[in-house]
Design a protein around this motif. Structure first.
Motif, PDB file in Angstrom:
ATOM      1  N   ALA A   1       0.844  -1.184   0.000  1.00 17.82           N
ATOM      2  CA  ALA A   1       0.000   0.000   0.000  1.00 17.82           C
ATOM      3  C   ALA A   1       0.883   1.239   0.000  1.00 17.82           C
ATOM      4  CB  ALA A   1      -0.911   0.004   1.224  1.00 17.82           C
ATOM      5  N   ALA A   2       0.907   1.921  -1.141  1.00 19.08           N
ATOM      6  CA  ALA A   2       1.727   3.123  -1.278  1.00 19.08           C
ATOM      7  C   ALA A   2       0.951   4.322  -0.764  1.00 19.08           C
ATOM      8  CB  ALA A   2       2.119   3.336  -2.733  1.00 19.08           C
TER       9      ALA A   2
ATOM     10  N   GLY B   1       5.910   6.564   2.258  1.00 21.61           N
ATOM     11  CA  GLY B   1       6.472   5.321   1.761  1.00 21.61           C
ATOM     12  C   GLY B   1       5.418   4.261   1.503  1.00 21.61           C
ATOM     13  N   THR B   2       5.843   3.001   1.597  1.00 26.34           N
ATOM     14  CA  THR B   2       4.974   1.867   1.273  1.00 26.34           C
ATOM     15  C   THR B   2       4.928   0.901   2.443  1.00 26.34           C
ATOM     16  OG1 THR B   2       5.496   2.018  -1.082  1.00 26.34           O
ATOM     17  CG2 THR B   2       4.627  -0.078  -0.291  1.00 26.34           C
ATOM     18  N   SER B   3       3.730   0.453   2.779  1.00 20.54           N
ATOM     19  CA  SER B   3       3.552  -0.561   3.818  1.00 20.54           C
ATOM     20  C   SER B   3       3.234  -1.894   3.159  1.00 20.54           C
ATOM     21  CB  SER B   3       2.403  -0.171   4.758  1.00 20.54           C
ATOM     22  OG  SER B   3       2.694   1.019   5.460  1.00 20.54           O
TER      23      SER B   3
ATOM     24  N   VAL C   1       3.919  -6.138   7.846  1.00 16.31           N
ATOM     25  CA  VAL C   1       5.079  -6.999   8.083  1.00 16.31           C
ATOM     26  C   VAL C   1       6.383  -6.372   7.610  1.00 16.31           C
ATOM     27  CG1 VAL C   1       3.703  -9.119   8.018  1.00 16.31           C
ATOM     28  CG2 VAL C   1       4.724  -8.243   5.896  1.00 16.31           C
ATOM     29  N   ALA C   2       6.297  -5.292   6.823  1.00 10.90           N
ATOM     30  CA  ALA C   2       7.509  -4.635   6.339  1.00 10.90           C
ATOM     31  C   ALA C   2       7.137  -3.257   5.807  1.00 10.90           C
ATOM     32  CB  ALA C   2       8.172  -5.459   5.232  1.00 10.90           C
ATOM     33  N   THR C   3       8.144  -2.423   5.611  1.00 12.00           N
ATOM     34  CA  THR C   3       7.958  -1.118   4.989  1.00 12.00           C
ATOM     35  C   THR C   3       9.068  -0.905   3.965  1.00 12.00           C
ATOM     36  OG1 THR C   3       9.283   0.011   6.685  1.00 12.00           O
ATOM     37  CG2 THR C   3       6.894  -0.116   7.057  1.00 12.00           C
ATOM     38  N   ALA C   4       8.827   0.043   3.067  1.00 10.88           N
ATOM     39  CA  ALA C   4       9.830   0.411   2.066  1.00 10.88           C
ATOM     40  C   ALA C   4       9.617   1.879   1.712  1.00 10.88           C
ATOM     41  CB  ALA C   4       9.706  -0.457   0.818  1.00 10.88           C
ATOM     42  N   GLN C   5      10.680   2.531   1.252  1.00  4.54           N
ATOM     43  CA  GLN C   5      10.527   3.918   0.843  1.00  4.54           C
ATOM     44  C   GLN C   5       9.638   4.017  -0.393  1.00  4.54           C
ATOM     45  OE1 GLN C   5      13.987   6.505   0.879  1.00  4.54           O
ATOM     46  NE2 GLN C   5      15.094   5.061   2.186  1.00  4.54           N
ATOM     47  N   SER C   6       9.750   3.042  -1.280  1.00 11.72           N
ATOM     48  CA  SER C   6       8.821   2.896  -2.400  1.00 11.72           C
ATOM     49  C   SER C   6       8.807   1.430  -2.792  1.00 11.72           C
ATOM     50  CB  SER C   6       9.210   3.788  -3.589  1.00 11.72           C
ATOM     51  OG  SER C   6      10.350   3.274  -4.247  1.00 11.72           O
ATOM     52  N   PHE C   7       7.792   1.034  -3.545  1.00 11.12           N
ATOM     53  CA  PHE C   7       7.621  -0.371  -3.868  1.00 11.12           C
ATOM     54  C   PHE C   7       8.473  -0.753  -5.070  1.00 11.12           C
ATOM     55  CE2 PHE C   7       5.059  -3.788  -5.976  1.00 11.12           C
ATOM     56  CZ  PHE C   7       5.302  -4.766  -5.033  1.00 11.12           C
ATOM     57  N   GLY C   8       9.327  -1.769  -4.891  1.00 10.07           N
ATOM     58  CA  GLY C   8      10.184  -2.235  -5.969  1.00 10.07           C
ATOM     59  C   GLY C   8       9.941  -3.684  -6.342  1.00 10.07           C
ATOM     60  N   GLY C   9       8.816  -4.264  -5.870  1.00 10.25           N
ATOM     61  CA  GLY C   9       8.473  -5.641  -6.186  1.00 10.25           C
ATOM     62  C   GLY C   9       8.510  -6.535  -4.961  1.00 10.25           C
TER      63      GLY C   9
ATOM     64  N   ASP D   1      13.069  -2.603  -2.123  1.00 11.30           N
ATOM     65  CA  ASP D   1      12.822  -1.178  -1.925  1.00 11.30           C
ATOM     66  C   ASP D   1      13.168  -0.450  -3.213  1.00 11.30           C
ATOM     67  OD1 ASP D   1      13.125   1.631  -1.198  1.00 11.30           O
ATOM     68  OD2 ASP D   1      13.040   0.964   0.881  1.00 11.30           O
ATOM     69  N   GLY D   2      12.196   0.222  -3.804  1.00 11.29           N
ATOM     70  CA  GLY D   2      12.402   0.888  -5.075  1.00 11.29           C
ATOM     71  C   GLY D   2      13.283   2.111  -5.018  1.00 11.29           C
ATOM     72  N   VAL D   3      13.572   2.609  -3.818  1.00 10.03           N
ATOM     73  CA  VAL D   3      14.460   3.767  -3.667  1.00 10.03           C
ATOM     74  C   VAL D   3      15.869   3.330  -3.342  1.00 10.03           C
ATOM     75  CG1 VAL D   3      14.978   5.817  -2.285  1.00 10.03           C
ATOM     76  CG2 VAL D   3      12.640   5.378  -3.036  1.00 10.03           C
ATOM     77  N   THR D   4      16.026   2.509  -2.298  1.00  9.67           N
ATOM     78  CA  THR D   4      17.364   2.143  -1.840  1.00  9.67           C
ATOM     79  C   THR D   4      17.967   0.982  -2.610  1.00  9.67           C
ATOM     80  OG1 THR D   4      16.614   0.533  -0.178  1.00  9.67           O
ATOM     81  CG2 THR D   4      16.675   2.859   0.482  1.00  9.67           C
TER      82      THR D   4
END
Length: 363
Positions: A192-193, A198-200, A213-221, A235-238
């Motif tokens: 969920a962006a 960021g993305t949950s 269960v996790a987070t990301a700065q943006s969704f990378g798959g 993580d689509g950013v890092t």
């Protein structure tokens, strides 16, 4: 990790094989004749021999096998053709384990059919559905979209292929759904962006509510490891890739590769044998990770612009994924096995009519 490596060529023997297949067996790989209006046309000749997987050929409305082995393969005759069947099909997914393919049309109808060909059977109608993903075993499917009010919808179809049952997930409170994955255990995950925050990554198991269960700065798959509830997230950013184990019980995260491993990944998938993770970005950079940690992460390059990574679920060893691109050109695949993975291509089906899969490994 090794430096960028570009793999374009195929062996002379492979080239000869492909030339013969394309020039001498043209009728076998051309689009089938359109069936009568309103009919769904099963094909009479199921695919034989080694099969890497199946692709959806949008221009001719057919599900086609990719026959042969990595480096020596061609696109075969459609096993199922939906030309003239009514509403357009916008997503497909298949599983060699179950021997079944799913099809989603623009009216939200979900159909299934044997990979060998046969009539399509409607298993669900989910108004507003626009994408689907299938677990590696073919037992579970995740369907997502939004309703007439623009509110998220998501449903899980379990019991495939023999006893399909549908349950809706409570996702109306989630921000825009950027991706999803379905496991062989019945657990599903949604990304969920939400803009600046960021993305949950939210997991659903059984009838319970979703759990982050996790987070990301943006969704990378993301994708589940076949046969388990372990989830791999990019993580689509890092560019970092993280494995989240025990998603439906006690989630625990471990870094697979650190930040900077790949620039701006857009998609990933896991080979059907459960060993190799393959992530890619729009620039054509490809990163292969060994989940057993026996081999170091390896970087490759493709002269293409991937938007999806799609596991090739066929009868062969289960170490191949497809780099899905838009527009014309060859079909690009990654043979992830061994110490020296390869980026290979399969010649275009027809000039100006290249198979394009619309199933999303990350919705």
């Amino acid at each position: 990790m090794s430096g960028l490596k570009q793999v374009f060529g195929i062996s002379p023997a492979t080239a000869a094989l492909l030339t013969f297949a394309l020039a001498g067996c043209g009728t076998a790989i051309n689009a089938p004749s359109p069936p009568p209006s309103g009919a769904i046309q099963p094909q009479s000749q199921p695919a034989t021999g080694p099969i890497l997987g199946y692709i959806w050929d949008a221009p001719s409305h057919g599900l086609r096998p990719v026959q042969g082995l990595p480096g020596a393969s061609i696109v075969g005759t459609a096993t199922v053709s939906t030309s003239g069947a009514g509403p357009a099909f916008i997503a497909t997914a298949s599983s060699w384990v179950s021997g079944m393919a799913l099809f989603l049309d623009t009216n939200g109808n979900v159909f299934q059919s044997p990979l060998s060909g046969g009539a399509l059977t409607r298993v669900a109608t989910i108004p507003g559905a626009s994408a689907l993903v299938l677990s590696n075993s073919g037992g579970y499917a995740l369907v997502t979209g939004d309703n007439n009010s623009g509110v998220n919808i998501a449903s899980v179809i379990s019991g495939l292929p023999r006893s399909p049952a549908i349950r809706s997930l409570e996702v109306s409170a989630l921000a825009s759904i950027a991706g999803g994955a379905a496991s062989d255990t019945g657990t599903v995950a949604l990304a969920a962006a939400s803009g600046q925050s960021g993305t949950s990554i939210v997991a659903f198991s059984g009838q319970g509510a979703g759990v982050q269960v996790a987070t990301a700065q943006s969704f990378g798959g993301m994708q589940f490891v076949p046969g388990s509830d372990e989830l791999v997230v990019a993580d689509g950013v890092t560019g970092a890739l993280t494995a989240v184990s025990h998603v439906n019980t006690a989630p625990a995260s471990a870094v697979l590769v650190p930040q900077g491993a790949i620039t701006s990944p857009v998609a990933l998938d896991i080979t059907p044998n459960g060993r190799w993770v393959v992530a890619a970005n729009h620039a054509g950079d490809v990163l292969r990770i060994d989940l057993t940690a026996a081999v170091a992460a390896t970087k490759l390059h493709c002269s293409c612009t991937p938007s999806q990574v799609q596991a090739m679920r066929g009868s062969t060893s289960g170490t191949t994924v497809r780099l899905v691109t838009s527009g014309g050109g060859p079909l690009w695949i990654v043979d992830a096995a061994g110490t020296a993975p390869r980026v290979l291509f399969i010649p275009a089906l027809l000039s100006g009519s290249v198979p394009s899969i619309v199933t999303k490994s990350a919705i």
